[in-house]
Enzyme design. Structure first.
Site, PDB file in Angstrom:
ATOM      1  CD  GLU A 233       5.141   6.953   8.238  1.00 51.84           C
ATOM      2  OE1 GLU A 233       6.370   6.781   8.317  1.00 51.84           O
ATOM      3  OE2 GLU A 233       4.491   6.682   7.206  1.00 51.84           O
ATOM      4  CD  GLU A 328       2.564   9.434   4.327  1.00 54.76           C
ATOM      5  OE1 GLU A 328       2.706  10.354   5.157  1.00 54.76           O
ATOM      6  OE2 GLU A 328       3.447   8.601   4.062  1.00 54.76           O
TER       7      GLU A 328
END
Length: 475
Positions: A233, A328
């Site tokens: 991220e 994810e």
């Protein structure tokens, strides 16, 4: 992990464990079913379905919808399905009694009997926000630096993560492993902290060698890291740990430092860029458009807490020679649900990613306890549920476990996605698996039960799925 998107999380307590595969004859299909009312939870149905000579009518002319399977039209190969094995997951597993842990690991990772055949794991390079404390492999006192990485050590992972990985690899030595860092060591960063900040440009070379040393020392420990992402991220600096890395910074790091370091060190581990939400596909496209970075990159990784899954196809269409990975998403149940909402993750995450060129599907995360522990302070996820909840030796199987099982047990690494038509309310994806079997996963996302036919090589069978149900068909 974006906590606000999963604030409604509670434990889904489902107890069923998959049964064993039964022998089937040519012309027969197995159905493994999960109903929304939990009357079946990943259970094989009897009797077997039987193919008969198919009608010559077009699907649009038949009374029931028809899913047509065309195994002459092939798409991407599949690397596997699985979860993030966080430090917290390893901690819970290691603290189980030896016999209880062995039984659970076989159920999760073996390919026979009652197992669900997980074949792909994501691990954190250093701590993630689901560790009980923050660490890197080169932690120093404030004001110190270690450009030569003389103090690098995998010590923090040797206590729990590496022992569990070795037990898993003893069950499945072909396990695919992806490593993702949540942060560089704090001394390499602009803010000197594990949370937020950026990688200082003067430490790009040291950080590239940090990856090399990690891969080499994991291999020396008996663990092959098949792929790495550059930063979990990279546009989210709110987790603990976390690190901001803009696209132009990641491109520079890859082409001038990480790629050359891998080449010089003979590292064959794949480099996967981005590793964040589908709402900014331009991040991946901009790096792949840089010829210097492109040459070192295997593909791009995506999450689905923002954006639309179709963004993955946009990246594929721009760079069809590069691979795509779904790295994810957390599939969970709403409060005290007496039903299992399996249609949503199967349709939106699994089928969505696979129909948009992903070679894998990874969910977050493998295990937590009923209090969603452990997690880091001041930025760790305090509401993240595991696919299994482990309290001592007691194991509860949750929504993500069953959604995963519909794919991982049957669609083995090396399978190839094949073409299938998609009638209204019957989202599906089909595969030709090793050993010549065909697997079709169908979800009824409508509001009524749906009868339909499956047509393959001139023959068909009829079947039915209740509203919100998922079926895996194997023949």
């Amino acid at each position: 992990m974006k906590k606000g998107l999963v604030a409604w999380l509670v434990v889904c307590t489902l107890a069923a464990v998959p049964g064993t595969l039964r022998a089937q004859k040519p012309g027969e299909a197995q159905l493994w079913l999960t109903n929304r009312d939990k009357s079946a939870v990943f259970e094989e149905q009897k009797p077997l379905l039987r193919f008969t000579k198919a009608s010559h009518k077009l699907a649009s002319e038949m009374q029931e919808p028809t899913i047509d399977i065309d195994d002459q039209k092939k798409f991407q190969s599949i690397d596997g399905f699985g979860f993030a094995l966080t430090g917290g997951s390893a901690q819970h597993l290691l603290h189980m009694d030896t016999a209880a842990r062995a039984a659970l690991l076989r159920e999760l990772f073996a390919v026979d009997g009652k197992s669900i055949g997980i074949s792909y794991l994501r691990i954190s390079i250093g701590a993630s926000d689901l560790n009980d404390h923050v660490y890197s492999y080169d932690d120093l006192a404030a004001g110190e630096s270690d450009s030569e990485l003389a103090k690098f050590s995998l010590g923090p992972d040797r206590a729990e993560l590496i022992p569990i990985l070795k037990e898993i690899l003893a069950i499945n030595p072909q396990m695919e492993i992806l490593g993702s860092p949540w942060s560089a060591p704090a001394w390499m960063k602009t803010n000197g902290d594990a949370k937020g900040g950026k990688l200082k440009t003067e430490y790009y070379e040291s950080y590239a060698r940090y990856f090399v040393k990690y891969i080499q020392e994991m291999k020396a420990s008996g663990i092959n890291v098949a792929a790495v992402t550059i930063q979990n991220e990279p546009l989210n600096d709110k987790n603990t740990p976390s690190m901001l890395m803009l696209a132009e910074e990641q491109a520079l790091f890859i082409k001038d430092h990480l790629g050359p370091a891998f080449a010089a060190g003979g590292i064959r581990t794949k480099i996967i860029l981005y590793d964040h939400n589908c709402d900014v596909p331009e991040y991946a496209i901009s790096i792949l458009s840089d010829a210097g970075a492109n040459r070192y990159v295997d593909g791009s990784g995506f999450h689905l807490y923002g954006g639309e899954i179709q963004a993955m196809s946009g990246v594929h269409n721009a760079f069809p020679a590069k691979n795509l990975y779904f790295t994810e998403y957390m599939a969970v149940e709403p409060t005290e649900n007496v039903r299992i909402s399996i249609a949503k993750p199967v349709e939106g995450t699994f089928i969505g990613a696979l129909q948009n060129w992903s070679r894998n599907v990874l969910l977050w995360n493998l295990a937590a306890n009923s209090k969603f522990e452990p997690h880091t302070d001041n930025g760790g996820c305090s509401i993240c549920q595991g696919a299994v909840t482990i309290d001592g030796n007691e194991v509860t199987r949750n929504l993500a476990y069953y959604a995963m099982a519909h794919f991982s047990k049957f669609v083995r690494p090396g399978s190839v996605r094949i073409a299938s038509s998609v009638p209204a309310t019957l989202r599906n994806v089909a595969f030709k698996v090793l050993g010549s079997k065909t697997v079709l996963i169908v979800v009824n996302d409508g509001r009524l039960p749906q009868e339909f036919a499956v047509r393959y090589h001139g023959k068909s069978f009829k079947t039915k799925l209740n509203e919100g149900a998922v079926g895996t068909y194997v023949w």
